[in-house]
Design an enzyme around this catalytic site. Sequence first.
Site, PDB file in Angstrom:
ATOM      1  N   HIS A  43      27.053   0.621  -5.517  1.00 60.63           N
ATOM      2  CA  HIS A  43      28.195   1.483  -5.218  1.00 60.63           C
ATOM      3  C   HIS A  43      29.070   1.569  -6.463  1.00 60.63           C
ATOM      4  O   HIS A  43      30.075   0.867  -6.590  1.00 60.63           O
ATOM      5  CB  HIS A  43      28.989   0.907  -4.037  1.00 60.63           C
ATOM      6  CG  HIS A  43      30.047   1.823  -3.512  1.00 60.63           C
ATOM      7  ND1 HIS A  43      30.386   1.872  -2.176  1.00 60.63           N
ATOM      8  CD2 HIS A  43      30.861   2.709  -4.127  1.00 60.63           C
ATOM      9  CE1 HIS A  43      31.361   2.753  -2.006  1.00 60.63           C
ATOM     10  NE2 HIS A  43      31.674   3.267  -3.193  1.00 60.63           N
ATOM     11  N   GLU A  70      25.602   4.502  -3.231  1.00 53.63           N
ATOM     12  CA  GLU A  70      26.770   4.857  -2.433  1.00 53.63           C
ATOM     13  C   GLU A  70      27.910   5.319  -3.334  1.00 53.63           C
ATOM     14  O   GLU A  70      28.012   4.877  -4.482  1.00 53.63           O
ATOM     15  CB  GLU A  70      27.266   3.642  -1.639  1.00 53.63           C
ATOM     16  CG  GLU A  70      26.285   3.056  -0.668  1.00 53.63           C
ATOM     17  CD  GLU A  70      26.854   1.865   0.075  1.00 53.63           C
ATOM     18  OE1 GLU A  70      26.280   1.507   1.116  1.00 53.63           O
ATOM     19  OE2 GLU A  70      27.864   1.284  -0.382  1.00 53.63           O
ATOM     20  N   HIS A 190      29.026  -3.154   6.153  1.00 57.14           N
ATOM     21  CA  HIS A 190      30.368  -3.643   5.833  1.00 57.14           C
ATOM     22  C   HIS A 190      30.697  -4.846   6.716  1.00 57.14           C
ATOM     23  O   HIS A 190      30.909  -4.721   7.907  1.00 57.14           O
ATOM     24  CB  HIS A 190      31.456  -2.580   5.988  1.00 57.14           C
ATOM     25  CG  HIS A 190      32.642  -2.858   5.110  1.00 57.14           C
ATOM     26  ND1 HIS A 190      32.771  -2.340   3.834  1.00 57.14           N
ATOM     27  CD2 HIS A 190      33.726  -3.633   5.297  1.00 57.14           C
ATOM     28  CE1 HIS A 190      33.896  -2.763   3.285  1.00 57.14           C
ATOM     29  NE2 HIS A 190      34.498  -3.561   4.165  1.00 57.14           N
ATOM     30  N   HIS A 214      28.543  -8.387   0.122  1.00 54.48           N
ATOM     31  CA  HIS A 214      29.522  -9.454  -0.070  1.00 54.48           C
ATOM     32  C   HIS A 214      29.142 -10.727   0.687  1.00 54.48           C
ATOM     33  O   HIS A 214      29.112 -11.818   0.111  1.00 54.48           O
ATOM     34  CB  HIS A 214      30.912  -8.988   0.364  1.00 54.48           C
ATOM     35  CG  HIS A 214      31.986  -9.990   0.129  1.00 54.48           C
ATOM     36  ND1 HIS A 214      32.549 -10.201  -1.119  1.00 54.48           N
ATOM     37  CD2 HIS A 214      32.583 -10.865   0.964  1.00 54.48           C
ATOM     38  CE1 HIS A 214      33.463 -11.150  -1.033  1.00 54.48           C
ATOM     39  NE2 HIS A 214      33.501 -11.571   0.219  1.00 54.48           N
TER      40      HIS A 214
END
Length: 237
Positions: A43, A70, A190, A214
């Site tokens: 991203h 992304e 996410h 993450h």
Amino acid sequence: MTKLSVNINKIATLRNSRGGDQPNVVQFAKDIQRFGAEGVTIHPRPDERHIRYQDAYDLKPEVYTEYNIEGNPIEKFVNMVLEIKPTQVTLVPDAVDAITSNAGWDTITHKSFLQEVISEFKKNGIRTSIFVDPNLKHIEGAKATGTDRIELYTEAFAEEYAKGNSKAIEPYTKCAELANELGLGVNAGHDLSLDNIQFFKQNIPGLLEVSIGHALISESLYLGIENVVQMYLHRLK
């Protein structure tokens, strides 16, 4: 089986913190594919604070699974994607100063803009996905844009699930059911993690792909990247 695409932005963040090339994002992408990941996600943002635009080009010949790029479809981003021609482009309405993605598209308000961008990508053989909140109207709006898939923005689910609220999955299930009815593929991402991914997968019909960065990288600090990739794959079966 739902595919696992690993977002490697955090590897680039670590690299950039020292100004050198360690860890090397291309080598990391090659390794996670060897460990079983079925896709690589990046991203890039305009300030290149983690993944750089050059990284996107360098990764192209090394990603032999699915390559997902992304980003907010500003002119520079669109031109890059058209040159690279990844497997998939995921459109995200990031503000320039956003720390991370924090909202999905209003597919009704931005219908014309999304139609134009998506049409250009599809003419070039690039599968399109758009980042959306779990809102039935926005799922219907997504269909009208011509996109191939949606990516459900899962932060709200993850936050509530961590508090013990399993009912937080319900709007996501309803949106996935509607997407399936409309012929839209369903991705998600996410704040999905080892703690919530199995429950999420079990309750989302037709889930094609999850993009996880993450949490996966954070978990790998303790458990090791190869082990963590295998743990996700096991939970997604």
